[in-house]
Each structure stands twice: as C-alpha cells, then as structure tokens.
Design a protein around this motif. Sequence first.
Motif, mmCIF file in Angstrom:
data_model
loop_
_atom_site.group_PDB
_atom_site.id
_atom_site.type_symbol
_atom_site.label_atom_id
_atom_site.label_comp_id
_atom_site.label_asym_id
_atom_site.label_seq_id
_atom_site.Cartn_x
_atom_site.Cartn_y
_atom_site.Cartn_z
ATOM 1 N N ILE A 1 84.945 15.169 105.500
ATOM 2 C CA ILE A 1 85.229 16.678 105.658
ATOM 3 C C ILE A 1 86.872 16.541 105.017
ATOM 4 C CG2 ILE A 1 86.249 18.510 106.952
ATOM 5 C CD1 ILE A 1 83.733 17.773 108.813
ATOM 6 N N LEU A 2 87.732 15.544 105.302
ATOM 7 C CA LEU A 2 89.135 15.692 104.800
ATOM 8 C C LEU A 2 89.045 15.348 103.505
ATOM 9 C CD1 LEU A 2 91.030 13.522 107.733
ATOM 10 C CD2 LEU A 2 90.954 16.024 107.064
ATOM 11 N N ALA A 3 88.174 14.411 103.100
ATOM 12 C CA ALA A 3 88.125 14.174 101.419
ATOM 13 C C ALA A 3 87.775 15.567 100.602
ATOM 14 C CB ALA A 3 87.208 13.090 101.204
ATOM 15 N N PHE A 4 86.982 16.189 101.171
ATOM 16 C CA PHE A 4 86.139 17.404 100.756
ATOM 17 C C PHE A 4 87.568 18.469 100.646
ATOM 18 C CE2 PHE A 4 83.996 21.408 99.937
ATOM 19 C CZ PHE A 4 82.979 21.208 99.447
ATOM 20 N N PHE B 1 83.573 28.690 113.606
ATOM 21 C CA PHE B 1 84.567 27.733 114.174
ATOM 22 C C PHE B 1 84.441 28.169 115.755
ATOM 23 C CE2 PHE B 1 86.337 27.098 109.835
ATOM 24 C CZ PHE B 1 86.458 25.595 110.176
ATOM 25 N N VAL B 2 84.591 29.390 116.213
ATOM 26 C CA VAL B 2 84.499 29.778 117.628
ATOM 27 C C VAL B 2 83.132 29.241 118.144
ATOM 28 C CG1 VAL B 2 84.469 31.541 119.308
ATOM 29 C CG2 VAL B 2 86.235 31.546 117.315
ATOM 30 N N LEU B 3 82.086 29.431 117.589
ATOM 31 C CA LEU B 3 80.866 28.930 118.234
ATOM 32 C C LEU B 3 80.826 27.399 118.213
ATOM 33 C CD1 LEU B 3 78.129 30.040 119.299
ATOM 34 C CD2 LEU B 3 77.192 29.779 116.719
ATOM 35 N N PHE C 1 89.224 23.521 107.115
ATOM 36 C CA PHE C 1 88.313 22.067 106.775
ATOM 37 C C PHE C 1 89.394 21.070 107.407
ATOM 38 C CE2 PHE C 1 85.568 24.188 103.219
ATOM 39 C CZ PHE C 1 84.945 24.704 104.082
ATOM 40 N N THR C 2 90.432 20.836 106.928
ATOM 41 C CA THR C 2 91.257 19.740 107.375
ATOM 42 C C THR C 2 91.467 19.466 108.844
ATOM 43 O OG1 THR C 2 92.658 19.865 105.373
ATOM 44 C CG2 THR C 2 93.810 18.706 107.342
ATOM 45 N N VAL C 3 91.645 20.773 109.614
ATOM 46 C CA VAL C 3 91.949 20.747 111.159
ATOM 47 C C VAL C 3 90.370 20.539 111.813
ATOM 48 C CG1 VAL C 3 92.256 22.152 113.073
ATOM 49 C CG2 VAL C 3 93.569 22.547 110.851
ATOM 50 N N LEU C 4 89.331 20.847 111.131
ATOM 51 C CA LEU C 4 88.053 20.431 111.477
ATOM 52 C C LEU C 4 87.881 19.090 111.516
ATOM 53 C CD1 LEU C 4 85.257 21.424 112.667
ATOM 54 C CD2 LEU C 4 84.545 21.556 110.220
ATOM 55 N N GLY C 5 87.850 18.357 110.181
ATOM 56 C CA GLY C 5 87.945 16.829 109.999
ATOM 57 C C GLY C 5 88.742 16.120 110.975
ATOM 58 N N MET C 6 90.097 16.710 111.175
ATOM 59 C CA MET C 6 91.050 15.655 112.017
ATOM 60 C C MET C 6 90.398 16.014 113.454
ATOM 61 S SD MET C 6 94.729 17.292 110.675
ATOM 62 C CE MET C 6 95.536 16.648 112.036
ATOM 63 N N GLY C 7 89.677 17.164 113.652
ATOM 64 C CA GLY C 7 89.268 17.289 114.967
ATOM 65 C C GLY C 7 87.984 16.266 115.453
ATOM 66 N N TYR C 8 87.241 16.014 114.523
ATOM 67 C CA TYR C 8 86.236 14.860 114.401
ATOM 68 C C TYR C 8 86.865 13.483 114.529
ATOM 69 C CZ TYR C 8 82.200 18.131 113.924
ATOM 70 O OH TYR C 8 81.334 19.216 113.989
ATOM 71 N N TYR D 1 80.555 6.617 115.744
ATOM 72 C CA TYR D 1 80.548 6.397 114.191
ATOM 73 C C TYR D 1 80.416 7.857 113.443
ATOM 74 C CZ TYR D 1 80.957 1.267 114.618
ATOM 75 O OH TYR D 1 81.403 0.125 115.096
ATOM 76 N N PRO D 2 79.325 8.593 113.862
ATOM 77 C CA PRO D 2 79.127 9.721 113.232
ATOM 78 C C PRO D 2 80.317 10.835 113.323
ATOM 79 C CG PRO D 2 77.147 9.296 114.574
ATOM 80 C CD PRO D 2 78.163 8.277 115.023
ATOM 81 N N PHE D 3 81.182 10.824 114.111
ATOM 82 C CA PHE D 3 82.339 11.577 114.202
ATOM 83 C C PHE D 3 83.289 11.098 113.451
ATOM 84 C CE2 PHE D 3 80.466 12.196 118.405
ATOM 85 C CZ PHE D 3 80.857 13.578 118.689
ATOM 86 N N TYR D 4 83.548 9.708 113.238
ATOM 87 C CA TYR D 4 84.393 9.118 112.187
ATOM 88 C C TYR D 4 83.955 9.554 110.781
ATOM 89 C CZ TYR D 4 86.083 6.337 116.130
ATOM 90 O OH TYR D 4 86.810 5.911 117.293
ATOM 91 N N VAL D 5 82.635 9.371 110.535
ATOM 92 C CA VAL D 5 82.209 9.614 109.217
ATOM 93 C C VAL D 5 82.379 11.092 108.850
ATOM 94 C CG1 VAL D 5 80.010 9.529 107.745
ATOM 95 C CG2 VAL D 5 80.428 7.618 109.113
ATOM 96 N N ASN D 6 81.941 12.008 109.768
ATOM 97 C CA ASN D 6 82.096 13.521 109.464
ATOM 98 C C ASN D 6 83.372 13.832 109.181
ATOM 99 O OD1 ASN D 6 80.482 15.384 109.160
ATOM 100 N ND2 ASN D 6 81.016 16.443 111.186
#
Length: 223
Positions: free
Chosen positions: A181-184, A81-83, A147-154, A172-177
């Motif tokens: 991720i949120l679903a997962f 996450f840091v990287l 993963f939730t925070v990551l998905g919200m970030g995208y 669009y790739p940001f939205y799809v990602n």
Amino acid sequence: MTDNVDRTDESTTDGEPDVDALRTDLEQIKSAMAIEDRYPGQRRLWLVHGIIVGFAGVLTNVMFVYPWPEFVYILVWTAVFVLIGYTQWQTSVRTATTVDDPEPKPSWTVVFGTLVAGLFVLTAIVDPIFADVESVLQGAFFFSVAFTVLGMGYLLAGTILHAYRIRASDRYPFYVNGIWILAFAFVMPFVEWLQYVGYALFGILFFLHGAVTYYLLTYRLSG
C-alpha cells in the motif's frame, strides 16, 4: 595441573546453556496464539474489508466516466475508512476482557485514534498546497495521503500484534499489506495512467490480498 583442571571446569560450566532462559523462550513460543483465537472474526475481516475496498475502488473509476461532484468521492471513501476502522477496532478491543494479559500492552483505541487524527491533520496541511492543481492530479495526491496512513496502520498493527504474542504467520499479512500500500501510494501521483485507473487497481489488489489471506489463514494455516 590443578590450575588446568580448574580452568577446564570453569569453561565447561560457562559453556552450558542457560536452562532458565531456554525454558522462558520455549514458554514464549508455546504461548504464541493464532490471531483467530485472540480476535475471533479477524480472518473473516480480511475478506470483508477486501470486498468493501474493492467495490469502492471500482466504483470510483466508474464515477469518472460520469463525473460526479467531488463531495461524493469524499463521502464514499470516508465511509470506507470509517467502516474498516470501526470493524477492526471492535474486533481488537472486544477481547480485552476475555484474554488475560499479565503485562501491559499497547492500547488499540489510542492507535486507531492516532491514525484517524493524523489523517485529518495531513489532509488539512496539503489541502491549500494542491488547491490549484488539476483535479485529477489533486485527487491522486489526496488519495495517496489516505493510502499512506492506511499502509502505516497495517504495519503498526503487525508490530503491535507481536507484543500480543500473535504467531508470525498471522502477522505477515499485515506487513505485506502495509508495504504494498505504501509503495502504491508513493507512485500513484507520479504515474499518469494510475491517476485515472489507480483507484480500481488499488481496490482489486486490496481484494486479492484480503481473499488470499483469508484462504490461507482459514484453510492452510488454521492449525
């Protein structure tokens, strides 16, 4: 007769398009930039981040076979996450002095800082709650939070890029990602087999999304 003519003239005038508004819309469309033009290296980051997360996900499941101390998992994913956050932040903010923005725009530094702070706060909140939960399930819940925070970030990044007038095909790739991720993250703690192999599956899916996005933006949508 005169009244009818006057009404006809008024309706014709009212029905004419607003030339100034159309010109403004056209200028905005023309000003939409490819993400690589504004943030050089962003296309490559899709592939780089995909490789990093993919490797970390597979490594996590390999470590399940030979149980490692809990802090090792934390170190691995903290480094991931840091990287990712640092390289993305660097790519986002280093163009601030090279691109002229006549209007105020959201601060990427504030956005990334808020996400990091939110992740620490959420982790601290749920830690006591899942202290007595089985270790495998506990890990699934903690990773779901991350993963939730990551998905919200995208999703947030895609929205902010709209304010920077980045063209839709690059957003669009940001939205799809963010959506997948949120679903997962939502289903991982509740599906037993995902609690064991979900990390590798997440890494593989993340890599595939990054690789496909890199290919499309570089070779198909680069014009």
